[in-house]
Design an enzyme around this catalytic site. Structure first.
Site, mmCIF file in Angstrom:
data_model
loop_
_atom_site.group_PDB
_atom_site.id
_atom_site.type_symbol
_atom_site.label_atom_id
_atom_site.label_comp_id
_atom_site.label_asym_id
_atom_site.label_seq_id
_atom_site.Cartn_x
_atom_site.Cartn_y
_atom_site.Cartn_z
ATOM 1 N N GLY A 92 -15.121 -1.532 -7.652
ATOM 2 C CA GLY A 92 -14.410 -2.820 -7.946
ATOM 3 C C GLY A 92 -14.712 -3.874 -6.854
ATOM 4 O O GLY A 92 -15.023 -4.982 -7.373
ATOM 5 N N SER A 165 -4.997 -9.766 -3.068
ATOM 6 C CA SER A 165 -6.192 -8.872 -3.239
ATOM 7 C C SER A 165 -7.138 -9.608 -2.444
ATOM 8 O O SER A 165 -7.747 -10.707 -2.654
ATOM 9 C CB SER A 165 -6.572 -8.791 -4.868
ATOM 10 O OG SER A 165 -7.666 -8.742 -4.785
ATOM 11 N N ASP A 314 -4.461 1.346 -0.515
ATOM 12 C CA ASP A 314 -5.205 2.536 -1.088
ATOM 13 C C ASP A 314 -4.701 3.936 -0.103
ATOM 14 O O ASP A 314 -5.407 4.945 -0.730
ATOM 15 C CB ASP A 314 -6.528 2.349 -0.572
ATOM 16 C CG ASP A 314 -7.737 1.321 -1.071
ATOM 17 O OD1 ASP A 314 -7.072 0.810 -2.045
ATOM 18 O OD2 ASP A 314 -8.377 0.520 -0.461
ATOM 19 N N LYS A 341 -5.897 0.215 -10.369
ATOM 20 C CA LYS A 341 -7.046 0.790 -9.013
ATOM 21 C C LYS A 341 -7.844 1.754 -10.167
ATOM 22 O O LYS A 341 -8.188 1.521 -11.251
ATOM 23 C CB LYS A 341 -6.345 1.463 -8.169
ATOM 24 C CG LYS A 341 -5.536 0.474 -7.073
ATOM 25 C CD LYS A 341 -6.583 -0.369 -6.339
ATOM 26 C CE LYS A 341 -5.509 -1.449 -5.400
ATOM 27 N NZ LYS A 341 -6.679 -2.393 -5.113
HETATM 28 C C1 S3P Z 1 -11.112 -3.961 -1.143
HETATM 29 C C2 S3P Z 1 -10.024 -4.469 -1.500
HETATM 30 C C3 S3P Z 1 -8.830 -3.576 -2.157
HETATM 31 C C4 S3P Z 1 -8.929 -2.110 -2.054
HETATM 32 C C5 S3P Z 1 -10.166 -1.610 -2.295
HETATM 33 C C6 S3P Z 1 -11.094 -2.589 -1.202
HETATM 34 C C7 S3P Z 1 -11.964 -4.635 -0.499
HETATM 35 O O1 S3P Z 1 -8.557 -4.041 -3.542
HETATM 36 O O2 S3P Z 1 -7.906 -1.688 -2.937
HETATM 37 O O3 S3P Z 1 -10.477 -0.559 -2.148
HETATM 38 O O4 S3P Z 1 -12.987 -4.054 -0.111
HETATM 39 O O5 S3P Z 1 -11.812 -6.037 -0.577
HETATM 40 P P1 S3P Z 1 -7.719 -5.514 -3.977
HETATM 41 O O6 S3P Z 1 -8.582 -6.417 -3.122
HETATM 42 O O7 S3P Z 1 -7.939 -5.357 -5.435
HETATM 43 O O8 S3P Z 1 -6.623 -4.967 -3.805
#
Ligand code: S3P
Length: 429
Positions: A92, A165, A314, A341
């Protein structure tokens, strides 16, 4: 298949692999700056390797050897239109941050990922990036992959993100860096700020204030010769939790990133009554790093919600495992983000913990876990989600009989060598 069984105790002194969020950003930002960067302590997990392969497809020369990476880039304007589809795998962070970078590039690109990515919402980045002037399309009006992006000249904007986020905030900051004028992102609670910290070390000026961050477009990034990535607190959380719930344990994890936007797990461990020490705190490339030592102590349940949620989002699956071993009830609320997630982590954790005999109820925005469970080994499944696989493996350390984790290879996404580290620290006879 990974198998775990009741541990006598957990003991030792270890390091965990590099931080996933920081490893992604190290590759992305050094690929956007002109010159050569050396990254040390890089996480060679599947997600970060996907980020490397996306930039290689845009002409950046990247050599990766274990946890060391050398990036040689011609700078942002040297990124080429990719001939191939950019495949982000399970990541993601890759797809959302890349979208922000690609939004400002005047070429066409297509982003895809695995089955999990195909189910995750992309509108949260697509919508603001379109407002800034990018052309982006995807299934369901741009909400799902494959995403087709035609970037170009962007205009700065003010954006109020409905979710806390870091992926959304970072995508907008990275587009804002390439836009004309000022871009400001507001978020309901502060999410992890690795993008802001690392961009600053690349010479980019940002203005972080209570509730948001601003960036002026058109700034030129200054390549970093060396980037050192700290150990991932989100990976450390699994082994710390193991030591927190297996009687007689004592474990030290050295060189862990303790950025305050990530240390909700430390706050929770302390409030649950864990015997945890944070020592030898130092700053490495603008990120705080420390050694963490935990000894077994009986935990108690607690309520978790509000501003702490993005600081431990997480870690909620492994917190649920710890809560099942604590005295009293643990209530987790305001965590609806768990549903989007790698899996729906509320449903999946409830399903897997129940297989082992835990009493856990899903709620609209979290879960309620009854402590004091006598867990029984079971045939668990990662559902293709690294953090679910590791959570259930740790639960197996306090269960009667054997626990099997199917599709355990998902763990390689963020914690290659997890099984080996467990072998090192788990004393079972
Ligand atoms: C992350 C942000 C988080 C986290 C993901 C890594 C990042 O997600 O859950 O494992 O590296 O910016 P969200 O931004 O969707 O909360």
């Amino acid at each position: 298949m990974l198998t775990t069984k009741r541990a006598k105790r957990v003991a030792g002194e270890i390091k965990v692999p590099g931080d996933k969020s920081i490893s992604h950003r190290a590759v992305m930002f050094s690929s956007m700056a002109k010159g050569t960067a050396r990254i040390y302590g890089f996480l060679p997990g599947a997600d970060c390797l996907s980020t490397i392969s996306c930039f290689q497809k845009m002409g950046v020369s990247i050599e990766q050897n274990g946890d060391q990476v050398i990036v040689e880039s011609a700078g942002l304007d040297g990124l080429n239109e990719p001939h191939e589809i950019l495949d982000v795998g399970n990541s993601g962070t890759t797809i959302r941050l890349m979208s922000g970078i690609l939004a400002g590039r005047s070429f066409h690109s297509t982003l895809i990922g695995d089955e999990s990515i195909a189910r995750r919402p992309m509108k949260r980045v697509v919508e603001p990036l379109k407002k800034m002037g990018a052309r982006i399309d995807g299934r369901a009006d741009g909400n799902f992959t494959p995403l087709a992006i035609r970037g170009g000249q962007l205009s700065g904007m003010e954006y109020h993100s409905p979710v806390a986020s870091a992926q959304v905030k970072s995508a907008i900051i990275l587009a804002g860096l390439q836009a004309e004028g000022l871009t400001t992102v507001y978020e309901p609670h502060l999410s992890r700020d690795h993008t802001e910290r690392m961009l600053s070390s690349f010479g980019v000026e940002l203005n972080s204030f209570d509730g948001g961050v601003s960036i002026q477009g058109g700034q030129v990034m200054r390549q970093q010769e060396e980037i050192h990535v700290p150990g991932d607190i989100s990976s450390a959380a699994f082994v710390l939790a193991a030591a927190a719930i297996v009687p007689g344990s004592q474990l030290t994890v050295r060189g862990v990133g303790v950025n305050p936007t990530r240390t909700g797990i430390i706050d929770v461990l302390l409030e649950m009554g864990a015997d945890l020490k944070v020592e030898n705190e130092r700053i490495q490339n603008g990120e705080p790093v420390a050694d963490l030592t935990i000894s077994y102590a009986h935990l108690k349940g607690m309520e978790i919600g509000g501003a702490i949620i993005p600081r431990l989002i997480d870690e909620i699956p492994i917190i649920a495992v710890m809560a099942s071993q604590a005295r009293g009830t643990t209530i987790i609320r305001d965590a609806e983000e768990l549903k989007v997630k790698e899996t729906n982590r509320i449903d999946v954790m409830v399903q897997e913990l129940r297989k082992m005999g835990a009493q856990v109820e899903p709620t609209e925005d979290g879960m309620i876990i009854q402590g004091g469970a006598n867990l029984t080994g079971a045939r668990c499944h990662s559902h293709g989600d690294h953090r679910i696989g590791m959570s259930m493996a740790i639960a197996g350390l306090v269960a009667e009989g054997e626990t099997f984790i199917e599709e355990a290879e998902a763990i390689n996404v963020s914690f290659p060598g997890f099984e080996q580290i467990l072998k090192e620290i788990v004393v079972d006879s």
